[in-house]
Design an enzyme around this catalytic site. Structure first.
Site, PDB file in Angstrom:
ATOM      1  N   GLU A  95       0.846  -1.198   0.000  1.00 12.85           N
ATOM      2  CA  GLU A  95       0.000   0.000   0.000  1.00 12.85           C
ATOM      3  C   GLU A  95       0.879   1.244   0.000  1.00 12.85           C
ATOM      4  OE1 GLU A  95      -2.444   1.503  -0.796  1.00 12.85           O
ATOM      5  OE2 GLU A  95      -4.012   1.610   0.719  1.00 12.85           O
ATOM      6  N   ASP A  96       0.370   2.319  -0.580  1.00 18.26           N
ATOM      7  CA  ASP A  96       1.129   3.568  -0.618  1.00 18.26           C
ATOM      8  C   ASP A  96       1.193   4.241   0.747  1.00 18.26           C
ATOM      9  OD1 ASP A  96      -1.597   4.198  -0.647  1.00 18.26           O
ATOM     10  OD2 ASP A  96      -1.464   5.613  -2.314  1.00 18.26           O
ATOM     11  N   ASP A 119      -3.586   6.000   6.394  1.00 22.76           N
ATOM     12  CA  ASP A 119      -4.039   7.223   7.054  1.00 22.76           C
ATOM     13  C   ASP A 119      -4.876   6.792   8.257  1.00 22.76           C
ATOM     14  OD1 ASP A 119      -4.906   9.774   7.651  1.00 22.76           O
ATOM     15  OD2 ASP A 119      -6.114  10.032   5.866  1.00 22.76           O
ATOM     16  N   PHE A 141      -0.876  16.231   4.201  1.00 22.21           N
ATOM     17  CA  PHE A 141      -1.219  15.607   2.929  1.00 22.21           C
ATOM     18  C   PHE A 141       0.011  15.620   2.027  1.00 22.21           C
ATOM     19  CE2 PHE A 141      -3.245  14.704  -1.055  1.00 22.21           C
ATOM     20  CZ  PHE A 141      -4.237  13.808  -0.677  1.00 22.21           C
ATOM     21  N   VAL A 142       0.375  14.464   1.535  1.00 17.63           N
ATOM     22  CA  VAL A 142       1.583  14.360   0.716  1.00 17.63           C
ATOM     23  C   VAL A 142       1.265  13.800  -0.670  1.00 17.63           C
ATOM     24  CG1 VAL A 142       3.198  14.167   2.652  1.00 17.63           C
ATOM     25  CG2 VAL A 142       2.137  12.093   1.716  1.00 17.63           C
TER      26      VAL A 142
END
Ligand code: IMP
Ligand code: MG
Length: 178
Positions: A103-104, A107, A156-157
């Protein structure tokens, strides 16, 4: 200018390369029982994980295969509700397989939490998580993340596969936006 722009670089290409090599080394060691007849199955979560997955897989030195899933969460665009819809399911029967979910970014963790329950019910012999980034302070569920790239603050990236409204996925580094 339309929309947000890049604010600051958080992880450079070099830092990412070193981290990916480190993770791949651990994975190679942990899955050395995998053979051509019984390969590791890497599951990429589309779309965000595709670049991380491609780099990681090329450094893993055990036989492996790929499959992909695409998920969509109901609710607001920037925060997950936990209700997940499978847009694209696996092509593979995973019964008895050694699986690593790639997974990237995690969150809230709600998306992967749902997915882990769904996949466990299909009877893999093992199921672990490899996440490039983890926003630990934003986690709402405690996920067993065996391989974690970087732990990042709740900002947030984008870049290295991660998008804002489908933009910036191709940046070779990770950056915050403003
Ligand atoms: P979770 O269910 O809240 O863990 O949602 C994780 C998903 O939200 C990731 O797979 C991304 O698609 C998206 N996401 C969460 N934070 C970011 C971010 O900072 N940049 C880009 N996408 C993000
Ligand atoms: Mg994603």
């Amino acid at each position: 200018m339309e929309g947000p722009g890049i604010d600051e670089v958080i992880y450079t290409e070099e830092q990412i390369r070193a981290k990916v090599a480190e993770l791949a080394g651990r994975i190679t060691e942990d899955y050395k029982e995998c053979t051509e007849g019984s390969p590791l199955l890497l599951i990429g979560i589309l779309k965000g994980a595709f670049i991380f997955l491609a780099d990681l897989a090329r450094q893993i030195e055990v036989p492996l295969e790929f499959d992909f899933m695409a998920l969509s969460s109901y609710g607001s665009a920037t925060k997950t509700s936990g209700v997940v819809r499978i847009l694209k399911d696996l092509d593979t029967d995973i019964t008895g397989r050694s699986m690593l979910l790639v997974e990237d970014i995690i969150d809230t963790g709600l998306t992967l939490n749902y997915l882990m329950g769904n996949l466990r019910a299909r009877g893999p012999s093992s199921l672990e998580i490899c996440a490039f980034l983890n926003k630990r302070v934003a986690n709402k569920v405690d996920l067993p993340i065996k391989y974690e790239g970087f732990s990042i603050p709740d900002v947030f990236v984008v870049g290295y596969g991660l998008d804002f409204a489908e933009k910036y996925r191709n940046l070779p580094y990770v950056a915050s936006i403003k």
